[in-house]
Write an enzyme that holds these catalytic residues in place. Sequence first.
Site, mmCIF file in Angstrom:
data_model
loop_
_atom_site.group_PDB
_atom_site.id
_atom_site.type_symbol
_atom_site.label_atom_id
_atom_site.label_comp_id
_atom_site.label_asym_id
_atom_site.label_seq_id
_atom_site.Cartn_x
_atom_site.Cartn_y
_atom_site.Cartn_z
ATOM 1 N NE ARG A 1 10.013 115.101 -20.922
ATOM 2 C CZ ARG A 1 9.737 116.305 -21.446
ATOM 3 N NH1 ARG A 1 10.547 117.334 -21.218
ATOM 4 N NH2 ARG A 1 8.683 116.482 -22.202
ATOM 5 C CE1 TYR B 1 27.820 97.978 -13.110
ATOM 6 C CE2 TYR B 1 27.175 99.513 -14.831
ATOM 7 C CZ TYR B 1 26.871 98.457 -13.988
ATOM 8 O OH TYR B 1 25.633 97.896 -14.034
HETATM 9 C C1 PLP Z 1 25.649 99.802 -11.050
HETATM 10 C C2 PLP Z 1 26.707 100.773 -11.411
HETATM 11 C C3 PLP Z 1 26.507 101.716 -12.434
HETATM 12 C C4 PLP Z 1 25.238 101.747 -13.259
HETATM 13 O O1 PLP Z 1 24.129 102.129 -12.515
HETATM 14 P P1 PLP Z 1 22.626 101.591 -12.790
HETATM 15 O O2 PLP Z 1 21.866 102.209 -11.676
HETATM 16 O O3 PLP Z 1 22.679 100.095 -12.754
HETATM 17 O O4 PLP Z 1 22.237 102.099 -14.130
HETATM 18 C C5 PLP Z 1 27.527 102.609 -12.702
HETATM 19 N N1 PLP Z 1 28.685 102.587 -12.003
HETATM 20 C C6 PLP Z 1 28.908 101.693 -11.026
HETATM 21 C C7 PLP Z 1 30.207 101.713 -10.296
HETATM 22 C C8 PLP Z 1 27.934 100.764 -10.703
HETATM 23 O O5 PLP Z 1 28.173 99.859 -9.740
#
Ligand code: PLP
Length: 384
Positions: free
Chosen positions: A51, A103
């Site tokens: 970890r 997002y």
């Molecule tokens: C997919 C995405 C995230 C989240 O990432 P994960 O790997 O799915 O947890 C955050 N920001 C943007 C712009 C994304 O496209």
Amino acid sequence: MNEKKLNFNSKVIHGGQNPDKAYGAVMPPIYQTSTYAQNTPGDHLGYAYSRSGNPTRSALENSLASIENGNYGMAFGSGMAAIDAILKLLSPGDEVVSTSDLYGGSYRLFKKVFENYGIVFQFIEMEDVDNIEKYISNKTKLLWVETPTNPMMSIIDIKGVVAISKKHNILLAVDNTFASPYLQQPLDLGADIVMHSATKYLSGHSDVVLGALIVNDKELADKLYFIQNASGAICGPMDSFLALRGIKTLHVRMQRHCENGEKIANYLNAHSKIEKVYWPGFVAHPNHQIAKEQMSGFGGMISFVPKGSSYKDAIKIVESLKLFTLAESLGGVESLVGHPASMTHASIPKEEREKVGVVDSLIRLSVGIEDIDDLISDLEQALN
Ligand SMILES: *Cc1c(COP(=O)(O)O)cnc(C)c1O
């Protein structure tokens, strides 16, 4: 080799990488271990527990730092875990000013999780940098910027936001997932933290979920490392290996994503059945000038609205595409299509969504690196 002097196309392959000490393996072995032998308590070869640190993850973290021109990289179990770690720098009562078009998962984490811990979020339009300052108070501790924005492809002037963050001594974090460091390097522009969903362009093959943070400041890196280790949202060695392997071809993939993206943006823009195309490469895009200044290309993410279409029409189009797979996510070698209102942005209330332009008929493309003629034929048949 002074690797800071390497150009980007060499950094993606060599940045932070050395042949493995044991047998000279050119790719870091997948150290699938939770723990490490110690001679006497505390006397070990640099790793005590996976970890806290793992050699395969370290190789990835060094690569991440190198390609974003940062001093420290940290890898997490997902992009959301990386964002979660940033928010844990804050305390109850602190305020965050964020891009309004962002997002959906970030919005959900901010509103549904961290608001319960007393952090206050404001979602504002940041395309006009002068709009930001009026939302800043002495409680504001973090500016959250996503550019290009998802799914509207607006561009936020990172240097402009840096000036505000420095003036008020507020941390500035940039979600650089859409651009990737191939197109945009926020630390060089003065941002404090770069965040990635490495699930997308960095890994690039739709085979791993992983997150990343890159910073320059030692004190900030120590705080984030403390959180990474204390909360434990790390990625495993196998996923670290896959992300590292993906990064080695980032430059060639991005070059093709940009070429195909430009051709498809122009094709859609000229199409009689299309109402509006959102892509920062158009000279007519409202933030085109900023995009040209802070990005070295315009990427393969495109959103569009078909003429006079409804929720049902949009669904019909995304279902008719064959080479573009209907799926969440983006940034892989294969082309994907998404319907933000019902997929990535379903967690954002309809009124909030529509305020920033995410209407029911908006369709988002992640243009892959297939043959361009095949991609355009697929769009042609679906639009017909
Ligand atoms: C997919 C995405 C995230 C989240 O990432 P994960 O790997 O799915 O947890 C955050 N920001 C943007 C712009 C994304 O496209």
